[in-house]
Design an enzyme around this catalytic site. Structure first.
Site, PDB file in Angstrom:
ATOM      1  N   HIS A  17     -19.185  88.566  82.695  1.00  0.00           N
ATOM      2  CA  HIS A  17     -19.324  89.841  81.974  1.00  0.00           C
ATOM      3  C   HIS A  17     -20.272  89.674  80.795  1.00  0.00           C
ATOM      4  O   HIS A  17     -21.125  90.526  80.543  1.00  0.00           O
ATOM      5  CB  HIS A  17     -17.974  90.306  81.409  1.00  0.00           C
ATOM      6  CG  HIS A  17     -16.953  90.681  82.430  1.00  0.00           C
ATOM      7  ND1 HIS A  17     -15.672  90.185  82.426  1.00  0.00           N
ATOM      8  CD2 HIS A  17     -17.012  91.540  83.479  1.00  0.00           C
ATOM      9  CE1 HIS A  17     -14.977  90.715  83.424  1.00  0.00           C
ATOM     10  NE2 HIS A  17     -15.785  91.543  84.080  1.00  0.00           N
ATOM     11  N   LYS A  41      -5.901  98.243  89.945  1.00  0.00           N
ATOM     12  CA  LYS A  41      -5.591  96.906  89.402  1.00  0.00           C
ATOM     13  C   LYS A  41      -4.434  96.961  88.409  1.00  0.00           C
ATOM     14  O   LYS A  41      -4.372  97.869  87.581  1.00  0.00           O
ATOM     15  CB  LYS A  41      -6.823  96.346  88.658  1.00  0.00           C
ATOM     16  CG  LYS A  41      -7.958  95.884  89.550  1.00  0.00           C
ATOM     17  CD  LYS A  41      -9.077  95.271  88.694  1.00  0.00           C
ATOM     18  CE  LYS A  41     -10.281  94.885  89.519  1.00  0.00           C
ATOM     19  NZ  LYS A  41     -11.444  94.563  88.661  1.00  0.00           N
ATOM     20  N   ARG A  90     -22.551  91.166  91.687  1.00  0.00           N
ATOM     21  CA  ARG A  90     -22.479  89.728  91.963  1.00  0.00           C
ATOM     22  C   ARG A  90     -22.989  89.400  93.354  1.00  0.00           C
ATOM     23  O   ARG A  90     -23.748  88.473  93.544  1.00  0.00           O
ATOM     24  CB  ARG A  90     -21.036  89.238  91.828  1.00  0.00           C
ATOM     25  CG  ARG A  90     -20.600  89.092  90.410  1.00  0.00           C
ATOM     26  CD  ARG A  90     -19.134  88.878  90.319  1.00  0.00           C
ATOM     27  NE  ARG A  90     -18.440  89.993  90.951  1.00  0.00           N
ATOM     28  CZ  ARG A  90     -17.149  90.206  90.870  1.00  0.00           C
ATOM     29  NH1 ARG A  90     -16.386  89.377  90.228  1.00  0.00           N
ATOM     30  NH2 ARG A  90     -16.597  91.250  91.448  1.00  0.00           N
ATOM     31  N   SER A 128     -12.558  88.133  86.924  1.00  0.00           N
ATOM     32  CA  SER A 128     -11.337  88.026  86.115  1.00  0.00           C
ATOM     33  C   SER A 128     -10.167  87.567  86.987  1.00  0.00           C
ATOM     34  O   SER A 128      -9.316  86.804  86.536  1.00  0.00           O
ATOM     35  CB  SER A 128     -11.006  89.378  85.477  1.00  0.00           C
ATOM     36  OG  SER A 128     -12.051  89.800  84.638  1.00  0.00           O
TER      37      SER A 128
HETATM   38  O1  PNS Z   1     -14.120  95.786  86.006  1.00  0.00           O
HETATM   39  P1  PNS Z   1     -13.777  96.770  87.092  1.00  0.00           P
HETATM   40  O2  PNS Z   1     -12.280  96.775  87.353  1.00  0.00           O
HETATM   41  O3  PNS Z   1     -14.561  96.569  88.358  1.00  0.00           O
HETATM   42  O4  PNS Z   1     -14.200  98.213  86.509  1.00  0.00           O
HETATM   43  C1  PNS Z   1     -13.970  99.384  87.243  1.00  0.00           C
HETATM   44  C2  PNS Z   1     -13.957 100.587  86.306  1.00  0.00           C
HETATM   45  C3  PNS Z   1     -12.875 100.434  85.241  1.00  0.00           C
HETATM   46  C4  PNS Z   1     -15.315 100.736  85.657  1.00  0.00           C
HETATM   47  C5  PNS Z   1     -13.655 101.840  87.214  1.00  0.00           C
HETATM   48  O5  PNS Z   1     -12.407 101.684  87.821  1.00  0.00           O
HETATM   49  C6  PNS Z   1     -13.719 103.133  86.420  1.00  0.00           C
HETATM   50  O6  PNS Z   1     -14.788 103.666  86.213  1.00  0.00           O
HETATM   51  N1  PNS Z   1     -12.543 103.579  85.933  1.00  0.00           N
HETATM   52  C7  PNS Z   1     -12.444 104.791  85.144  1.00  0.00           C
HETATM   53  C8  PNS Z   1     -11.962 105.957  86.005  1.00  0.00           C
HETATM   54  C9  PNS Z   1     -13.106 106.551  86.819  1.00  0.00           C
HETATM   55  O7  PNS Z   1     -14.059 107.082  86.291  1.00  0.00           O
HETATM   56  N2  PNS Z   1     -12.957 106.458  88.151  1.00  0.00           N
HETATM   57  C10 PNS Z   1     -13.901 107.074  89.068  1.00  0.00           C
HETATM   58  C11 PNS Z   1     -15.093 106.234  89.390  1.00  0.00           C
HETATM   59  S1  PNS Z   1     -15.439 106.419  91.072  1.00  0.00           S
END
Ligand code: PNS
Length: 159
Positions: A17, A41, A90, A128
């Site tokens: 990150h 998650k 990645r 993570s």
């Molecule tokens: O580090 P991650 O878990 O891959 O991040 C994913 C994250 C938190 C960026 C994604 O789940 C997100 O954008 N969450 C906020 C809710 C949202 O906007 N969801 C719709 C996106 S399709």
């Protein structure tokens, strides 16, 4: 680029990150790293703990701020007036999921472009989840996370 947003669950922030955050900070005048909820998650750390770890790990980056938002990324991007949403890619395996999110976010808020940065080759394997698994079984994670995060992960995994 004026303002970039780097979203993620950061549970916890890893060297992978930080690589992306540093590179975003070199591209944009201002970067907001925003800790969000990933509905698929379960997290080891609270939102506040994840924010605190990120603040410490990015203290040397003057144009990087840390925030938290429990809602849609598209709404957050609109609220802060972001020019771009920066994400790390990645491997090919990340692509389908990231592509779906990028298209959804564009549909919800067209003003912010999603920009993908490729992770440094030596950090490609890192996530993570890998960090938490290795730590849970007593493995050495000192090469995976910043020193400031190491203790926090060890405390949690000790039980
Ligand atoms: O580090 P991650 O878990 O891959 O991040 C994913 C994250 C938190 C960026 C994604 O789940 C997100 O954008 N969450 C906020 C809710 C949202 O906007 N969801 C719709 C996106 S399709």
């Amino acid at each position: 680029m004026k303002l970039a947003v780097c979203p993620g669950s950061f549970d916890p922030v890893t060297n992978g990150h930080l690589d992306i955050i540093r590179r975003a900070a070199a591209l944009a005048d201002r970067v907001i790293v925003v800790v969000m909820t990933n509905a698929s998650k379960h997290t080891m750390f609270t939102m506040e703990e994840r924010v605190a770890m990120l603040r410490t790990a990015t203290v040397d980056l003057p144009n990087v701020e840390i925030d938290a938002y429990d809602g849609l990324l598209a709404d957050y991007a609109r609220r802060v007036g972001a020019d771009a949403i920066v994400k790390g890619l990645r491997a090919v395996t990340d692509f389908e999921y990231e592509f779906q999110m990028a298209l959804t976010n564009r549909q919800l808020h067209a003003d912010a472009e999603t920009v993908f940065l490729t992770t440094s080759a030596d950090l490609m394997y890192l996530s993570s989840s890998v960090v938490k698994q290795v730590a849970m079984y007593g493995g050495d994670i000192s090469g995976f996370v910043p020193a400031s995060v190491l203790d926090a992960v060890l405390q949690k995994t000790k039980g």
